[in-house]
Design an enzyme around this catalytic site. Structure first.
Site, PDB file in Angstrom:
ATOM      1  N   ASP A   1      24.776 -18.671 -22.266  1.00 52.24           N
ATOM      2  CA  ASP A   1      25.716 -17.544 -22.304  1.00 52.24           C
ATOM      3  C   ASP A   1      25.105 -16.374 -23.081  1.00 52.24           C
ATOM      4  OD1 ASP A   1      28.018 -16.136 -21.873  1.00 52.24           O
ATOM      5  OD2 ASP A   1      29.226 -17.229 -23.345  1.00 52.24           O
TER       6      ASP A   1
ATOM      7  N   HIS B   1      19.894 -11.426 -17.094  1.00 55.07           N
ATOM      8  CA  HIS B   1      19.766 -12.662 -16.312  1.00 55.07           C
ATOM      9  C   HIS B   1      18.288 -12.984 -16.068  1.00 55.07           C
ATOM     10  CE1 HIS B   1      24.012 -12.928 -15.982  1.00 55.07           C
ATOM     11  NE2 HIS B   1      24.156 -11.904 -15.142  1.00 55.07           N
TER      12      HIS B   1
ATOM     13  N   LEU C   1      10.844 -35.557 -16.936  1.00 58.29           N
ATOM     14  CA  LEU C   1      12.131 -34.947 -17.283  1.00 58.29           C
ATOM     15  C   LEU C   1      13.063 -34.894 -16.065  1.00 58.29           C
ATOM     16  CD1 LEU C   1      13.906 -33.140 -19.230  1.00 58.29           C
ATOM     17  CD2 LEU C   1      12.739 -31.182 -18.165  1.00 58.29           C
TER      18      LEU C   1
ATOM     19  N   GLU D   1      28.480 -34.387 -28.491  1.00 61.32           N
ATOM     20  CA  GLU D   1      28.491 -33.523 -29.672  1.00 61.32           C
ATOM     21  C   GLU D   1      28.333 -32.086 -29.170  1.00 61.32           C
ATOM     22  OE1 GLU D   1      28.802 -34.356 -32.932  1.00 61.32           O
ATOM     23  OE2 GLU D   1      29.189 -36.400 -32.252  1.00 61.32           O
TER      24      GLU D   1
HETATM   25  C1  FPP Z   1      26.048 -16.141 -18.829  1.00 59.64           C
HETATM   26  O1  FPP Z   1      25.748 -14.872 -19.324  1.00 59.64           O
HETATM   27  C2  FPP Z   1      25.046 -16.569 -17.871  1.00 59.64           C
HETATM   28  C3  FPP Z   1      25.258 -16.766 -16.536  1.00 59.64           C
HETATM   29  C4  FPP Z   1      26.569 -16.568 -15.895  1.00 59.64           C
HETATM   30  C5  FPP Z   1      24.189 -17.167 -15.641  1.00 59.64           C
HETATM   31  C6  FPP Z   1      23.030 -17.879 -16.225  1.00 59.64           C
HETATM   32  C7  FPP Z   1      21.941 -17.795 -15.253  1.00 59.64           C
HETATM   33  C8  FPP Z   1      20.628 -17.640 -15.489  1.00 59.64           C
HETATM   34  C9  FPP Z   1      20.012 -17.677 -16.824  1.00 59.64           C
HETATM   35  C10 FPP Z   1      19.693 -17.390 -14.381  1.00 59.64           C
HETATM   36  C11 FPP Z   1      19.887 -18.118 -13.073  1.00 59.64           C
HETATM   37  C12 FPP Z   1      19.637 -19.568 -13.079  1.00 59.64           C
HETATM   38  C13 FPP Z   1      18.576 -20.213 -12.537  1.00 59.64           C
HETATM   39  C14 FPP Z   1      18.603 -21.702 -12.444  1.00 59.64           C
HETATM   40  C15 FPP Z   1      17.381 -19.550 -12.084  1.00 59.64           C
HETATM   41  P1  FPP Z   1      26.825 -13.709 -19.127  1.00 59.64           P
HETATM   42  O2  FPP Z   1      26.395 -12.883 -17.983  1.00 59.64           O
HETATM   43  O3  FPP Z   1      28.205 -14.281 -18.979  1.00 59.64           O
HETATM   44  O4  FPP Z   1      26.667 -12.954 -20.460  1.00 59.64           O
HETATM   45  P2  FPP Z   1      27.803 -12.145 -21.231  1.00 59.64           P
HETATM   46  O5  FPP Z   1      28.844 -13.150 -21.643  1.00 59.64           O
HETATM   47  O6  FPP Z   1      27.076 -11.580 -22.397  1.00 59.64           O
HETATM   48  O7  FPP Z   1      28.322 -11.117 -20.298  1.00 59.64           O
END
Ligand code: FPP
Length: 256
Positions: A12, A29, A123, A199
Site C-alpha cells: 500500500d 505503481h 520460493l 501475526e
Molecule cells: C496500493 O497503493 C497498491 C495497489 C493497489 C497495487 C499494487 C500493485 C503493484 C505494486 C504493481 C502491480 C503488481 C504486479 C504483480 C506487477 P495505492 O495506489 O492504493 O496507494 P495510495 O493508498 O497511496 O493511494
C-alpha cells in the site's frame, strides 16, 4: 519463535509515494513493481518458502479507468519481462483470485507463468490478482452448495479443512505474517479465512520505499511475537498462578 514459512504483503502507498514527489500515481505503481522484484529476489535467496502479494483487489476495478489499465499493463509487463528469470531462479508461481472476468491475454499469461514454473521447488510466489477474500469464500460456498444440492456432499461433512480445500489457496500454508505498508491498519478483504492466526505488522513506509532491510526487520519483529493459536504459553499462564510460576521458574533452571 521459528521463522515464518509464509509471509503475505499488502503493498500500500504507491499513490501517496508518487503524489509526495509531484509524480503521477502510475509512477508510484511502477516504483512498486521495483520493490516487489527486490523482495522476491531477497526472499528467494534467503530461503523463504511462501510469499504472497496483494497486487490487485476485486475492488480495485472501481479506480479510474486509466489507473486500472496501468495496473493490468504492469502485471502483463512483469510476467513477460520477469518470468524467464524467475523460472531460472526456481521460483514456483501461483495466482489466486477470480479469473473469469479477466481478458483472455491476461488469463493466458497467468496460466503460462503457472505452467512454466509448476515443477519448480524454490520460493513459492503467490500473486493475488483480481482477488477478494469474500469473493473467494463466496465461490467456495457456492461450489459446496452445488455438491450438497446434487447429493454428492453430506452437509455434516463440511469441515474447516474442506472449506480451506475449496479456497484459491488450497494446498498452501496459512500466512504466518501479514505485512501492510503505508501505516494503514486493516486487511481490506485480503486472506480473511487464512489470516485466522496470522501475526500482523503495519509498517509506516510506503510500498516503493519497502526494501529487503525493512523486510528483514519485519521478520525480526515476528520472531519476538508469542503465537499461541488460542492456547496459552506456560509463562503467561503462570503469571496468574504463583504456584505454577514457581514450577515454571524451577524448570527454567532459574533459582527462585
Ligand atoms: C496500493 O497503493 C497498491 C495497489 C493497489 C497495487 C499494487 C500493485 C503493484 C505494486 C504493481 C502491480 C503488481 C504486479 C504483480 C506487477 P495505492 O495506489 O492504493 O496507494 P495510495 O493508498 O497511496 O493511494
Amino acid at each position: 519463535m521459528s521463522d515464518p514459512r509464509h509471509i503475505a504483503i499488502i503493498m500500500d502507498g504507491n499513490g501517496r509515494w508518487a503524489t509526495a514527489r509531484g509524480l503521477p500515481r502510475s509512477a508510484g505503481h511502477r516504483a512498486g513493481v521495483e520493490s516487489l522484484r527486490a523482495i522476491v529476489h531477497h526472499a528467494g535467496v534467503t530461503g523463504l518458502e511462501w510469499l504472497t502479494f496483494f497486487a490487485f483487489s476485486s475492488e480495485n476495478w472501481s479506480r479510474p479507468d486509466g489507473e486500472v489499465r496501468e495496473l493490468l499493463a504492469l502485471l502483463k509487463m512483469f510476467i513477460r519481462r520477469d518470468l524467464a528469470d524467475l523460472h531460472r531462479k526456481n521460483v514456483h508461481i501461483s495466482v489466486i483470485g477470480e479469473r473469469d472476468n479477466l481478458s483472455a491475454d491476461v488469463r493466458g499469461l497467468l496460466v503460462e507463468a503457472e505452467t512454466l514454473t509448476r515443477a519448480n521447488t524454490g520460493l513459492n510466489l503467490v500473486i493475488a490478482f483480481n482477488y477478494g477474500a469474500r469473493d473467494e469464500l463466496t465461490r467456495a460456498m457456492r461450489r459446496l452448495a452445488i455438491d450438497v444440492a446434487a447429493g454428492r456432499l453430506d452437509p455434516q461433512s463440511i469441515s474447516a479443512d474442506l472449506i480451506s480445500a475449496n479456497l484459491d489457496t488450497s494446498g498452501m500454508p496459512d500466512p504466518d505474517l501479514i505485512i501492510r505498508t503505508s501505516g494503514e491498519m486493516r486487511l481490506s478483504n485480503f486472506l480473511l479465512w487464512q489470516a485466522a492466526y496470522a501475526e500482523f505488522l503495519f509498517v509506516p513506509c510506503m510500498w516503493p520505499d519497502f526494501t529487503p532491510a525493512v523486510f528483514e526487520e519485519a521478520i525480526e519483529a515476528y520472531r519476538s511475537r508469542d503465537r499461541r493459536f488460542g492456547g496459552v504459553n506456560s509463562k503467561q499462564c503462570c503469571k496468574e498462578s504463583p504456584e505454577l510460576l514457581a514450577v515454571a521458574t524451577a524448570s527454567d533452571g532459574v533459582a527462585s
